[in-house]
Write an enzyme that holds these catalytic residues in place. Structure first.
Site, PDB file in Angstrom:
ATOM      1  N   GLY A  55       0.846  -1.190   0.000  1.00 23.55           N
ATOM      2  CA  GLY A  55       0.000   0.000   0.000  1.00 23.55           C
ATOM      3  C   GLY A  55       0.875   1.230   0.000  1.00 23.55           C
ATOM      4  O   GLY A  55       2.074   1.139   0.281  1.00 23.55           O
ATOM      5  N   CYS A  82       5.321  -6.096   1.548  1.00 25.45           N
ATOM      6  CA  CYS A  82       5.647  -4.669   1.510  1.00 25.45           C
ATOM      7  C   CYS A  82       4.963  -3.918   2.661  1.00 25.45           C
ATOM      8  O   CYS A  82       5.291  -4.146   3.807  1.00 25.45           O
ATOM      9  CB  CYS A  82       5.306  -4.078   0.140  1.00 25.45           C
ATOM     10  SG  CYS A  82       6.120  -2.493  -0.122  1.00 25.45           S
ATOM     11  N   TYR A  83       3.972  -3.057   2.377  1.00 27.97           N
ATOM     12  CA  TYR A  83       3.294  -2.369   3.488  1.00 27.97           C
ATOM     13  C   TYR A  83       2.761  -3.399   4.488  1.00 27.97           C
ATOM     14  O   TYR A  83       2.836  -3.195   5.702  1.00 27.97           O
ATOM     15  CB  TYR A  83       2.146  -1.497   2.966  1.00 27.97           C
ATOM     16  CG  TYR A  83       1.409  -0.792   4.083  1.00 27.97           C
ATOM     17  CD1 TYR A  83       1.922   0.360   4.664  1.00 27.97           C
ATOM     18  CD2 TYR A  83       0.204  -1.302   4.583  1.00 27.97           C
ATOM     19  CE1 TYR A  83       1.265   0.997   5.709  1.00 27.97           C
ATOM     20  CE2 TYR A  83      -0.460  -0.672   5.629  1.00 27.97           C
ATOM     21  CZ  TYR A  83       0.070   0.477   6.184  1.00 27.97           C
ATOM     22  OH  TYR A  83      -0.574   1.092   7.232  1.00 27.97           O
ATOM     23  N   HIS A 170       7.981  -7.767  -3.495  1.00 28.20           N
ATOM     24  CA  HIS A 170       6.686  -8.187  -4.045  1.00 28.20           C
ATOM     25  C   HIS A 170       6.827  -9.515  -4.784  1.00 28.20           C
ATOM     26  O   HIS A 170       7.160  -9.514  -5.977  1.00 28.20           O
ATOM     27  CB  HIS A 170       6.164  -7.125  -5.020  1.00 28.20           C
ATOM     28  CG  HIS A 170       5.732  -5.863  -4.338  1.00 28.20           C
ATOM     29  ND1 HIS A 170       4.448  -5.682  -3.895  1.00 28.20           N
ATOM     30  CD2 HIS A 170       6.415  -4.752  -4.000  1.00 28.20           C
ATOM     31  CE1 HIS A 170       4.348  -4.493  -3.317  1.00 28.20           C
ATOM     32  NE2 HIS A 170       5.532  -3.907  -3.363  1.00 28.20           N
ATOM     33  N   GLU A 172       4.573 -11.272  -5.950  1.00 28.65           N
ATOM     34  CA  GLU A 172       3.490 -11.460  -6.921  1.00 28.65           C
ATOM     35  C   GLU A 172       3.802 -10.923  -8.316  1.00 28.65           C
ATOM     36  O   GLU A 172       3.159 -11.315  -9.279  1.00 28.65           O
ATOM     37  CB  GLU A 172       2.185 -10.821  -6.399  1.00 28.65           C
ATOM     38  CG  GLU A 172       2.157  -9.289  -6.361  1.00 28.65           C
ATOM     39  CD  GLU A 172       2.789  -8.676  -5.110  1.00 28.65           C
ATOM     40  OE1 GLU A 172       3.585  -9.372  -4.441  1.00 28.65           O
ATOM     41  OE2 GLU A 172       2.519  -7.501  -4.819  1.00 28.65           O
ATOM     42  N   SER A 224     -23.502 -11.564 -26.479  1.00 26.51           N
ATOM     43  CA  SER A 224     -22.889 -10.621 -27.427  1.00 26.51           C
ATOM     44  C   SER A 224     -21.911 -11.333 -28.357  1.00 26.51           C
ATOM     45  O   SER A 224     -21.486 -10.776 -29.352  1.00 26.51           O
ATOM     46  CB  SER A 224     -22.136  -9.543 -26.648  1.00 26.51           C
ATOM     47  OG  SER A 224     -20.988 -10.109 -26.046  1.00 26.51           O
ATOM     48  N   GLY A 225     -21.532 -12.556 -27.979  1.00 23.21           N
ATOM     49  CA  GLY A 225     -20.498 -13.245 -28.744  1.00 23.21           C
ATOM     50  C   GLY A 225     -19.120 -12.982 -28.162  1.00 23.21           C
ATOM     51  O   GLY A 225     -18.135 -13.573 -28.576  1.00 23.21           O
ATOM     52  N   GLY A 226     -19.028 -12.079 -27.189  1.00 22.45           N
ATOM     53  CA  GLY A 226     -17.769 -11.846 -26.484  1.00 22.45           C
ATOM     54  C   GLY A 226     -17.483 -13.014 -25.544  1.00 22.45           C
ATOM     55  O   GLY A 226     -18.340 -13.883 -25.342  1.00 22.45           O
ATOM     56  N   VAL A 227     -16.271 -13.024 -24.983  1.00 24.60           N
ATOM     57  CA  VAL A 227     -15.846 -14.181 -24.192  1.00 24.60           C
ATOM     58  C   VAL A 227     -16.756 -14.398 -22.974  1.00 24.60           C
ATOM     59  O   VAL A 227     -17.241 -15.512 -22.747  1.00 24.60           O
ATOM     60  CB  VAL A 227     -14.394 -13.973 -23.676  1.00 24.60           C
ATOM     61  CG1 VAL A 227     -13.923 -15.205 -22.942  1.00 24.60           C
ATOM     62  CG2 VAL A 227     -13.466 -13.641 -24.817  1.00 24.60           C
ATOM     63  N   ASP A 228     -16.993 -13.333 -22.206  1.00 28.03           N
ATOM     64  CA  ASP A 228     -17.707 -13.522 -20.946  1.00 28.03           C
ATOM     65  C   ASP A 228     -19.137 -14.019 -21.152  1.00 28.03           C
ATOM     66  O   ASP A 228     -19.562 -14.985 -20.525  1.00 28.03           O
ATOM     67  CB  ASP A 228     -17.737 -12.213 -20.138  1.00 28.03           C
ATOM     68  CG  ASP A 228     -16.332 -11.698 -19.854  1.00 28.03           C
ATOM     69  OD1 ASP A 228     -15.385 -12.480 -19.990  1.00 28.03           O
ATOM     70  OD2 ASP A 228     -16.195 -10.508 -19.508  1.00 28.03           O
ATOM     71  N   SER A 229     -19.857 -13.342 -22.051  1.00 30.15           N
ATOM     72  CA  SER A 229     -21.255 -13.759 -22.212  1.00 30.15           C
ATOM     73  C   SER A 229     -21.320 -15.134 -22.876  1.00 30.15           C
ATOM     74  O   SER A 229     -22.225 -15.921 -22.587  1.00 30.15           O
ATOM     75  CB  SER A 229     -22.082 -12.718 -22.960  1.00 30.15           C
ATOM     76  OG  SER A 229     -21.718 -12.631 -24.309  1.00 30.15           O
ATOM     77  N   SER A 230     -20.346 -15.460 -23.720  1.00 34.49           N
ATOM     78  CA  SER A 230     -20.361 -16.788 -24.352  1.00 34.49           C
ATOM     79  C   SER A 230     -20.135 -17.884 -23.308  1.00 34.49           C
ATOM     80  O   SER A 230     -20.829 -18.900 -23.303  1.00 34.49           O
ATOM     81  CB  SER A 230     -19.266 -16.903 -25.417  1.00 34.49           C
ATOM     82  OG  SER A 230     -19.488 -15.980 -26.442  1.00 34.49           O
ATOM     83  N   LYS A 370     -10.328 -12.826 -15.815  1.00 34.97           N
ATOM     84  CA  LYS A 370     -10.501 -13.023 -17.262  1.00 34.97           C
ATOM     85  C   LYS A 370      -9.786 -14.287 -17.760  1.00 34.97           C
ATOM     86  O   LYS A 370     -10.347 -15.060 -18.542  1.00 34.97           O
ATOM     87  CB  LYS A 370      -9.940 -11.799 -18.000  1.00 34.97           C
ATOM     88  CG  LYS A 370     -10.304 -11.742 -19.454  1.00 34.97           C
ATOM     89  CD  LYS A 370     -11.681 -11.174 -19.611  1.00 34.97           C
ATOM     90  CE  LYS A 370     -12.074 -10.965 -21.039  1.00 34.97           C
ATOM     91  NZ  LYS A 370     -13.380 -10.312 -21.119  1.00 34.97           N
TER      92      LYS A 370
END
Ligand code: XMP
Length: 514
Positions: A55, A82-83, A170, A172, A224-230, A370
């Site tokens: 942070g 870190c923080y 870090h 990560e 919509s044909g996008g990844v998420d809605s598909s 994602k």
């Protein structure tokens, strides 16, 4: 699925989501929560471990985020980063000071305790990412120094008995060469996780949960044909089959052939057992958009009209019990500094109607990042080209046509974009790009073709490298590829006599033109 969870307590660091992703890459489920999450709630959630993020604050500043000392007495393993590491030291009676020399960037760290569970399979000297002005000057009682750098005497500390660990660096970020190994060591060696968070188990469990929730109810999904809605649609289809209806609205601002491609996968001859409704609403969008040039107004019209079309279809279906949304985890994470969660009403089209009569919303992807959505998509057998699609904005080509929208301009941008994508794919450079497309500038200029004067549009090509879409740089497409695209667009797309390549980064530009 076994409910094995790591809580990432967010103290306002830039990498909070990244920590959760890295833990999940170890097949352990992690959730990000603001540092204001109560001790009671933490106990109730019963995590296998807790990670305190970095942070921007100094533990000594009055308004710095802190946590009750009791957190460290729960018996739950904790890793402070870190923080988070300074907070652990400060809260437990150690000393935190402004470092005489700030450390930023790649730094070689010396591991002092090679037998530490945190450093299993980690080299004695390893490169890590440092970014700090304060540091731990003295460890609290019961702690040992387990790593240092030339200017940071306590780069990592541990209280093995209490399972408390802290790193000034870090782990990560990918610049920490063995950082992922350290996180893996924390969740497996220290927290004792078994690694049950896998996409096949996610898919299986989610399908079961959806079935229980939906029973014999009717489900509606805006596809919509996008990844998420598909991915959301396929999950639902596997769970409830024909109880699901997907509504795909072709607003006339899709990429070339896109409507048919979506229909080929999800329509009656496609791969899934669902009711598919394609609404060819091109004309009503063109009519509403005629003569409108202001970008925000265009977006608003497209969003609203989409809702109207969707609403009409929903009414025709009647008595829908559940509405599916493709909300993903980054949309639901709360900010660590006490701001409330930003939950998009719909991730791609800017708000679905309130007045569609449904009982409940189903968000099957709300726990996934994602890349995990993509993995789930592959697990569900969705074709790779759909799973790895580049993002496409809800308002579609509407934000890639500068100025007013006409059917002819849509044709120009569709054809030019198709050629650009085709040539990038042929040249094998498409895979490495964040986003790439053609846009139609509203500029017309003079040219000469076959001894005749032309006065036609300029098409702009845009290709960017980006990992988060918040910042982006222009991609270095080989010049000969750009030239080939230019020649083809001028020869094949009527109405274009000039092709430009957009060099602008974001900021100051945006990725889309409007
Ligand atoms: P900008 O143009 O803001 O775009 O740099 C960043 C990313 O967001 C996408 N984008 C949208 N996505 N609805 C969406 O679902 C929208 O209205 C929208 N506008 C921009 C854009 O394609 C890029 O990936």
């Amino acid at each position: 699925m076994e409910k094995e969870m790591i809580i990432v307590l967010d103290f306002g660091g830039q990498y909070n989501q990244l920590i959760a992703r890295r833990v999940r890459e170890c097949n352990v489920y992690a959730e990000v929560h603001p540092y204001t999450l109560s001790l009671e709630k933490i106990k109730e959630m019963n995590p296998k471990g807790i990670i305190l993020t970095g942070g921007p604050n100094s533990v000594y500043a009055e308004e710095s985020p802190r946590y009750d000392k009791a957190l460290f007495e729960l018996g739950i393993p904790i890793l402070g980063i870190c923080y988070g590491s300074q907070l652990m030291a400060y809260t437990l009676g150690g000393e935190v000071k402004t470092a005489p020399v700030s450390e930023y960037g790649r730094t070689e760290v010396d591991v002092d305790d090679v037998s530490s569970p945190l450093f299993e399979h980690v080299d004695n000297k390893t490169v890590v990412w440092m970014s700090h002005t304060d540091y731990i000057a003295n460890v609290p009682e019961g702690f040992e120094i387990i790593a240092h750098t030339p200017v940071c005497p306590i780069a990592a500390m541990a209280n093995v008995e209490k399972k408390l660990y802290a790193t000034q660096f870090h782990p990560e970020v990918t610049h920490s060469v063995q950082g992922q190994q350290m996180l893996r060591n924390f969740v497996y060696n220290v927290c004792g996780c078994s690694g049950a968070w896998k996409m096949d188990s996610f898919v299986e469990t989610t399908i079961k949960e959806i079935r229980e929730k939906v029973g014999s109810g009717k489900v509606l999904c805006a596809l919509s044909g996008g990844v998420d809605s598909s991915v959301a649609a396929v999950l639902l289809s596997k769970a409830v089959g024909k109880q699901l209806t997907c509504v795909f609205v072709d607003h006339g601002l899709l990429r070339k052939n896109e409507g048919d491609e979506v229909e080929a996968v999800f329509g009656p001859n496609g791969n899934y057992d669902l009711n598919f409704i394609r609404v060819n609403a091109q004309n009503r969008f063109y009519v509403k958009l005629a003569g409108v040039t202001e970008p925000e107004e265009k977006r608003k019209i497209i969003g609203e009209e989409f809702i109207r079309v969707f609403e009409e279809e929903a009414k025709k279906i009647g008595a829908v019990d559940f509405l599916v949304q493709g909300t993903i985890y980054p949309d639901v994470i709360e900010s660590g500094l006490g701001k409330s969660a930003v939950i998009k009403s719909h991730h791609n089209v800017g708000g679905l109607p309130d007045c569609v009569d449904f009982k409940e919303i189903i968000e099957p992807l709300r726990l996934l990042f994602k890349d995990e959505v993509r993995k789930a998509g592959l697990e569900l057998g969705i074709p790779e080209y759909l799973v790895y699609r580049q993002p496409f904005p809800g308002p579609g080509l509407g934000v890639r046509i500068v100025g007013d929208i006409t059917e002819d301009k849509v044709r120009i941008v569709q054809d030019a974009d198709f050629i650009f994508r085709e040539e990038l794919a042929k040249a094998g450079v498409d895979k490495g790009l964040g986003q790439y497309f053609a846009a139609l500038t509203n500029m017309r200029s003079v040219g000469v073709m076959g001894d005749f004067r032309t006065y036609d549009y300029a098409v702009a090509l845009r290709a960017v490298n980006t990992s988060d879409f918040m910042t982006a740089d222009c991609s270095e497409i080989p010049f000969e590829v750009l030239q080939r695209v230019m020649t083809r667009i001028i020869n094949e797309v009527k109405g274009v006599n000039r092709v430009l390549y957009d060099l602008t980064s974001k900021p100051p530009g945006t990725i889309e033109f409007e």
